[in-house]
Design an enzyme around this catalytic site. Structure first.
Site, PDB file in Angstrom:
ATOM      1  N   HIS A 256       0.847  -1.194   0.000  1.00  0.00           N
ATOM      2  CA  HIS A 256       0.000   0.000   0.000  1.00  0.00           C
ATOM      3  C   HIS A 256       0.893   1.258   0.000  1.00  0.00           C
ATOM      4  CE1 HIS A 256      -3.649   2.339   1.385  1.00  0.00           C
ATOM      5  NE2 HIS A 256      -2.682   3.149   1.778  1.00  0.00           N
ATOM      6  N   GLU A 257       1.816   1.313   0.935  1.00  0.00           N
ATOM      7  CA  GLU A 257       2.668   2.500   1.046  1.00  0.00           C
ATOM      8  C   GLU A 257       3.604   2.606  -0.158  1.00  0.00           C
ATOM      9  OE1 GLU A 257       1.670   4.581   3.068  1.00  0.00           O
ATOM     10  OE2 GLU A 257       0.492   3.299   4.404  1.00  0.00           O
ATOM     11  N   HIS A 260       1.781   4.504  -2.774  1.00  0.00           N
ATOM     12  CA  HIS A 260       1.903   5.958  -2.540  1.00  0.00           C
ATOM     13  C   HIS A 260       3.302   6.426  -2.970  1.00  0.00           C
ATOM     14  CE1 HIS A 260      -1.802   6.840  -0.362  1.00  0.00           C
ATOM     15  NE2 HIS A 260      -1.579   5.911   0.544  1.00  0.00           N
ATOM     16  N   GLU A 295      -4.562   7.875  -2.749  1.00  0.00           N
ATOM     17  CA  GLU A 295      -5.031   6.615  -2.177  1.00  0.00           C
ATOM     18  C   GLU A 295      -5.358   5.613  -3.294  1.00  0.00           C
ATOM     19  OE1 GLU A 295      -4.666   6.097   0.873  1.00  0.00           O
ATOM     20  OE2 GLU A 295      -5.877   4.357   1.371  1.00  0.00           O
TER      21      GLU A 295
END
Ligand code: ZN
Length: 499
Positions: A256-257, A260, A295
């Protein structure tokens, strides 16, 4: 000449904001606990400096004197002016009151959560909501007061628009959640065995690098609450939280990160230190078009790629070789089902992909009611429990597992929750478009993520903040924000889980 002076001024603001990011990164990763008080002063001082620089009348005069025929330059100036206008509207006194209240509110929240004592937290929350109502009134969009708060994070979004999206999601998701919860339950005990953290980290990072996260301009550290933060595109750091007995937690947070992180690393180098890498309203150095668009990139790599059947068909062998004892009798299908298990629960951060948005809808409805004055702080515990019951069929046993679970309101972040759901929706729209490209699809089929990475870089990341979320979606998908692709992805997934 004047445009060059404008770029220099914005570049200097960006330098201060990147330095603030670095101080924040440090305080959330390696700073000793005794450093908190001094760090709070340093952060407050630098924030004041950045605000003074952005609202300096000489910068406003400079912007007024720029005459350019270059559309990108014209846009940069117009965007800086609009963002600084929002910043100016919020009285300095409110910003300073909020900053000092934040520290107290955080401490009150920590204590109330530990003691399950909402009544003890209510007075400070009332003050915070009061200040947030003043901010909404000061920004004054002319629409619902919640619009002003949401637009700080998602330009162009309104509560009316959100309500329509939420209704569409509720209609589609509630029966899907019920079907999945009533169906055969995957064995999730396989995820809670002992998985040494060093090996989890190594496997997770290997996958993140395969996705395209660049470690020569990044690094991974451990934290309690995972996050990504950048100090220009050249230094983009991510964190995760690994637990010995919960395998998916650290891995999916890492991907997830990394999503980003790849967004920030992929911004056009020409936009470095420019207004297209600086959020002047929020005084935050960031290159994404909005919080929701940001996101969408983390969700795309975490869920559309990382939780797909195809991903585990290609990588489960590697994971099993990493943990041969723990996974000896676990099949690839068992594992894919386990990491996609649907279980309605009371806690947002532990929610699965299917129930997650219901937690967001509940929070946004409450936030909107608080902002317009239809809901008061004392109503929250009861209202929370009622909505959890009606949306997810779960009983909230106490306020600790209800209204006291999130830190956001203590920090004054009213209006940021909807961007999580907007990100989910956009991730499916963008992924549907990308995976329709035969080269990208062929890449995904052989674990070559370079074509997808390149497509996202060229179509989304490169543009930084020079395109709004709506413009980005229109340019890339040919249409506006639309939950249809997301609903299709979730119903396909439930169908596969029930098969
Ligand atoms: Zn995120």
């Amino acid at each position: 000449m004047t445009y060059a002076a404008f770029q220099t001024a914005i570049g200097r603001i960006n330098d201060v904001l990147c330095t603030l990011n670095l101080l924040n990164w440090d305080s959330r990763t390696v700073m000793p606990s005794g450093g908190v008080a001094a760090r709070a002063h340093q952060i407050a001082t630098l924030t004041d400096i950045a605000r003074d620089m952005a609202t300096d009348p000489r910068l406003a005069d400079l912007m007024d004197s720029i005459q350019t025929n270059d559309p990108l330059e014209a846009r940069a100036v117009a965007q800086a002016r609009a963002e600084i206008d929002v910043l100016r509207k919020i009285p300095a006194q409110i910003i300073s009151d909020m900053a000092s209240l934040k520290t107290h509110a955080n401490a009150a929240w920590v204590a109330a959560r530990a003691d399950n004592d909402f009544a003890g937290y209510a007075p400070v929350l009332k003050q915070m909501i009061g200040l947030q109502r003043e901010v909404a009134a000061a920004i004054g969009t002319g629409g619902h007061p919640y619009d002003a708060m949401v637009q700080l994070y998602e330009p162009g979004m309104t509560y009316a628009r959100l309500t329509a999206i939420y209704d569409q999601l509720k209609t589609a998701l509630v029966p899907l959640i019920r079907a999945a919860a009533d169906g055969p339950q995957p064995r999730t005990d396989i995820l809670t065995r002992s998985y040494p953290i060093a090996a989890q980290r190594k496997f997770g990072l290997r996958m993140a690098q395969a996705m395209g996260y660049d470690l020569t301009h990044g690094r991974l550290d451990d934290t309690v609450h995972p996050f990504e933060i950048s100090f220009t595109r050249d230094d983009v750091r991510i964190t995760s939280r690994f637990r010995d007995t919960w395998l998916p937690g650290g891995l999916f947070a890492l991907w997830h990160e990394a999503g980003h992180g790849m967004y920030e690393q992929g911004i056009d180098p020409a936009f470095t230190r420019s207004v297209f890498a600086t959020d002047l309203s929020n005084l935050y150095a960031v290159g994404g078009a909005s919080f929701g668009m940001h996101e969408s990139q983390s969700r795309l790599w975490e869920n559309r790629v990382g939780r797909s059947r195809q991903f585990w068909a290609l990588h489960y062998g590697d994971l099993r070789a990493t943990f041969p004892d723990q996974l000896s009798e676990v099949t690839e299908d068992d594992f894919w089902r386990a990491v996609n298990a649907v279980r309605p629960s009371t806690i947002r951060v532990e929610a699965d992909e299917l129930t997650y948005d219901m937690h967001i809808i509940l929070r946004s409805e409450i936030e909107a009611g608080l902002m317009i004055g239809e809901i008061e702080v004392d109503d929250l515990p009861g209202l929370w429990a009622d909505k959890m019951n009606s949306y997810l069929g779960v009983t909230v046993p106490d306020d600790r597992q209800g209204v006291l679970q999130d830190v956001h309101w203590s920090h004054g972040y009213i209006g940021s929750f909807p961007t999580y759901t907007l990100g989910n929706i956009m991730s499916s729209q963008l992924f549907a478009k990308a995976s329709g490209d035969p080269t990208i699809k062929a890449g995904l089929d052989r674990a070559d993520y370079a074509p997808l990475h390149g497509w996202l870089r060229d179509n989304v990341w490169r543009h930084g903040r020079s395109s709004s979320p709506a413009e980005t979606l229109e340019r890339v998908t040919g249409g506006p924000l639309d939950p249809a692709a997301y609903i299709t992805d979730l119903s396909t997934k439930v169908g596969a889980l029930l098969a």
